[in-house]
Design an enzyme around this catalytic site. Structure first.
Site, PDB file in Angstrom:
ATOM      1  N   LYS A  80       0.863  -1.186   0.000  1.00 40.28           N
ATOM      2  CA  LYS A  80       0.000   0.000   0.000  1.00 40.28           C
ATOM      3  C   LYS A  80       0.898   1.234   0.000  1.00 40.28           C
ATOM      4  O   LYS A  80       2.057   1.165   0.426  1.00 40.28           O
ATOM      5  CB  LYS A  80      -0.854  -0.011   1.279  1.00 40.28           C
ATOM      6  CG  LYS A  80      -2.108   0.807   1.192  1.00 40.28           C
ATOM      7  CD  LYS A  80      -3.262   0.052   0.573  1.00 40.28           C
ATOM      8  CE  LYS A  80      -4.470   0.961   0.400  1.00 40.28           C
ATOM      9  NZ  LYS A  80      -5.639   0.252  -0.131  1.00 40.28           N
ATOM     10  N   GLY A 187     -21.878   5.949  -3.464  1.00 40.09           N
ATOM     11  CA  GLY A 187     -20.833   6.522  -4.314  1.00 40.09           C
ATOM     12  C   GLY A 187     -20.556   5.553  -5.449  1.00 40.09           C
ATOM     13  O   GLY A 187     -21.472   4.878  -5.947  1.00 40.09           O
TER      14      GLY A 187
HETATM   15  P1  NAD Z   1     -16.870   6.748  -2.897  1.00 39.79           P
HETATM   16  O1  NAD Z   1     -16.158   7.874  -2.240  1.00 39.79           O
HETATM   17  O2  NAD Z   1     -17.164   6.820  -4.356  1.00 39.79           O
HETATM   18  O3  NAD Z   1     -18.275   6.497  -2.167  1.00 39.79           O
HETATM   19  C1  NAD Z   1     -18.443   6.556  -0.794  1.00 39.79           C
HETATM   20  C2  NAD Z   1     -19.759   7.268  -0.539  1.00 39.79           C
HETATM   21  O4  NAD Z   1     -20.042   7.230   0.846  1.00 39.79           O
HETATM   22  C3  NAD Z   1     -19.727   8.738  -0.972  1.00 39.79           C
HETATM   23  O5  NAD Z   1     -20.843   9.021  -1.787  1.00 39.79           O
HETATM   24  C4  NAD Z   1     -19.788   9.482   0.366  1.00 39.79           C
HETATM   25  O6  NAD Z   1     -20.451  10.716   0.266  1.00 39.79           O
HETATM   26  C5  NAD Z   1     -20.547   8.502   1.218  1.00 39.79           C
HETATM   27  N1  NAD Z   1     -20.378   8.656   2.661  1.00 39.79           N
HETATM   28  C6  NAD Z   1     -19.278   9.036   3.358  1.00 39.79           C
HETATM   29  N2  NAD Z   1     -19.564   9.057   4.674  1.00 39.79           N
HETATM   30  C7  NAD Z   1     -20.858   8.687   4.804  1.00 39.79           C
HETATM   31  C8  NAD Z   1     -21.737   8.513   5.914  1.00 39.79           C
HETATM   32  N3  NAD Z   1     -21.348   8.773   7.159  1.00 39.79           N
HETATM   33  N4  NAD Z   1     -23.007   8.109   5.678  1.00 39.79           N
HETATM   34  C9  NAD Z   1     -23.433   7.866   4.421  1.00 39.79           C
HETATM   35  N5  NAD Z   1     -22.645   8.026   3.334  1.00 39.79           N
HETATM   36  C10 NAD Z   1     -21.379   8.430   3.537  1.00 39.79           C
HETATM   37  O7  NAD Z   1     -16.045   5.433  -2.539  1.00 39.79           O
HETATM   38  P2  NAD Z   1     -16.171   4.004  -3.223  1.00 39.79           P
HETATM   39  O8  NAD Z   1     -15.076   3.834  -4.196  1.00 39.79           O
HETATM   40  O9  NAD Z   1     -17.577   3.766  -3.616  1.00 39.79           O
HETATM   41  O10 NAD Z   1     -15.801   3.061  -1.977  1.00 39.79           O
HETATM   42  C11 NAD Z   1     -16.752   2.810  -0.941  1.00 39.79           C
HETATM   43  C12 NAD Z   1     -16.121   1.922   0.118  1.00 39.79           C
HETATM   44  O11 NAD Z   1     -15.713   0.691  -0.469  1.00 39.79           O
HETATM   45  C13 NAD Z   1     -14.857   2.502   0.771  1.00 39.79           C
HETATM   46  O12 NAD Z   1     -14.809   2.081   2.108  1.00 39.79           O
HETATM   47  C14 NAD Z   1     -13.731   1.851  -0.009  1.00 39.79           C
HETATM   48  O13 NAD Z   1     -12.548   1.767   0.757  1.00 39.79           O
HETATM   49  C15 NAD Z   1     -14.323   0.479  -0.261  1.00 39.79           C
HETATM   50  N6  NAD Z   1     -13.752  -0.198  -1.434  1.00 39.79           N
HETATM   51  C16 NAD Z   1     -13.827   0.392  -2.660  1.00 39.79           C
HETATM   52  C17 NAD Z   1     -13.292  -0.262  -3.770  1.00 39.79           C
HETATM   53  C18 NAD Z   1     -13.365   0.336  -5.157  1.00 39.79           C
HETATM   54  O14 NAD Z   1     -13.126  -0.385  -6.140  1.00 39.79           O
HETATM   55  N7  NAD Z   1     -13.728   1.601  -5.298  1.00 39.79           N
HETATM   56  C19 NAD Z   1     -12.685  -1.521  -3.612  1.00 39.79           C
HETATM   57  C20 NAD Z   1     -12.649  -2.111  -2.346  1.00 39.79           C
HETATM   58  C21 NAD Z   1     -13.180  -1.426  -1.263  1.00 39.79           C
END
Ligand code: NAD
Length: 352
Positions: A80, A187
């Site tokens: 990482k 998101g």
């Molecule tokens: P993103 O930032 O696109 O979406 C996250 C969403 O959560 C945003 O719309 C944000 O406004 C919302 N949010 C933040 N705090 C909040 C709260 N307290 N209540 C409600 N909504 C809230 O991120 P993403 O890429 O969709 O990733 C989401 C999660 O999945 C993260 O924890 C990330 O680490 C994990 N993840 C993502 C991927 C990937 O491919 N993008 C892969 C593995 C894990």
């Protein structure tokens, strides 16, 4: 600050600090374990309060990547990177060129990808300096056509597959029609998951701190909007955390009613011991790093040039892994989180 005696050290192979005076880059790359292959893991940009906070985060996350890749049967190790800086104000071309040079200096032992605070644009800038970057190129989408290198559609698909397996195991339901699902955070991944669920006939409740994301889910998918705190107490079948980590904590567990927890967020358990509480309460928790591995599988296939069909089949394997975890947890009377860790360690050992 000692690295070797750090509580999160866990025998990391390398921890390298990178500094670039011209761009102001301050970054750390951690390689936890490269026995199965080069270490792959995202590059997070975050305004850490201290170097110690950044070190702790990078060590914890890179170890998690070793387990995630082993469990997903990928020829990859765990690593990482973190950049200390505010993604809203501190991004520049020079910064990501310097970060690309830093990644390149490790000669392919570490491969980077997008994470919180970075995306396709930053991966493209780094790829001007190093080829050890994933998620920078356009890819073929499952349904045909092209998509950006962003792996989140694959993550969303994997979570959808895993959620179905969890529902079948805990509720004995094989049809998602009318299944009630609460999604926290719509998101990139949460919205993709919501779309799959909607297509399968599920009923959706969503919360997000960004109003525009809530509106999109309501307008395009007919979801019901709920307040940020109200998402936990809903009388639904599944709670899908797709926002931030630490979301399964004593306060939220008290409110939570859903018998199945299956979502994309990393590090969902605020404390590892809470897995036992979930088990005692009869709730089925799909371990986060098992169910959200679609993204890392996607980046791996981008690098190795595997076909879209093979990628899809590999992501669908998340369902088999989860089924194995759930069955073994039942048979051994252990938590799903403990069994996932055990299975990852077994795969690491076998794959060596
Ligand atoms: P993103 O930032 O696109 O979406 C996250 C969403 O959560 C945003 O719309 C944000 O406004 C919302 N949010 C933040 N705090 C909040 C709260 N307290 N209540 C409600 N909504 C809230 O991120 P993403 O890429 O969709 O990733 C989401 C999660 O999945 C993260 O924890 C990330 O680490 C994990 N993840 C993502 C991927 C990937 O491919 N993008 C892969 C593995 C894990």
């Amino acid at each position: 600050m000692s690295v070797f005696s750090h509580v999160e050290f866990d025998q990391h192979e390398r921890v390298v600090y990178g500094y670039d005076k011209r761009s102001g880059l301050k970054a750390i790359i951690a390689i936890h374990d490269s026995r199965l292959g080069p270490a792959l893991g995202g590059c997070r940009m975050w305004p850490y309060g201290s170097d110690e906070e950044a070190l702790r985060d990078v060590l914890r996350l890179s170890r998690g990547m070793t387990y995630k890749s082993a469990l997903a049967k990928l020829p990859l190790g765990g690593g990482k990177a973190v950049i200390i800086g505010d993604p809203r104000t501190d991004k520049s071309e020079a910064l990501f060129h310097a970060m690309g040079d830093f990644v390149e200096s490790l000669g392919g032992r570490y491969i980077t990808a997008a994470d919180s605070g970075t995306g396709v644009a930053e991966m493209r800038l780094m790829s001007e300096r190093t080829r050890h970057v994933g998620g920078a190129e356009q890819r073929e989408a499952f349904g045909g056509g092209l998509r950006e290198g962003d792996p989140s559609p694959s993550t969303a698909y994997g979570v959808f597959i895993g959620l179905q397996v969890a529902v079948a195991h805990r509720l004995g339901r094989h049809d998602l029609k009318g299944l009630k699902v609460a999604i926290q955070g719509v998101g990139q991944v949460g919205f993709g998951l919501a779309r799959h669920l909607k297509d399968a006939g599920a009923e959706l409740w969503v919360s997000d701190i960004q109003e525009s994301n809530v509106h999109r889910a309501v307008d395009e998918l007919g979801a019901t909007a709920v307040g940020q705190q109200d998402i936990y107490g809903l009388d639904v079948d599944v709670f899908a955390p797709c926002a931030m980590g630490g979301i399964l904590n004593p306060q939220t567990l008290e409110a939570l009613r859903a018998p199945v927890i299956a979502g994309a967020a990393n590090n969902q358990l605020a404390d590892a011991r809470l897995a036992e509480e979930l088990q005692r309460d009869g709730r089925l928790y799909a371990p986060d790093y098992a169910i959200n591995a679609g993204g890392i599988i996607d980046v791996c296939y981008e690098r190795t040039g595997g076909s879209t069909e093979a990628l899809k089949a590999h992501i669908e394997g998340i369902g088999d892994t989860l089924a194995q975890i759930f069955q073994r947890a039942d048979a051994e009377g252990r938590t799903t989180a403990a069994v996932a860790d055990q299975l990852a360690r077994e795969r690491l050992k076998a794959g060596r």
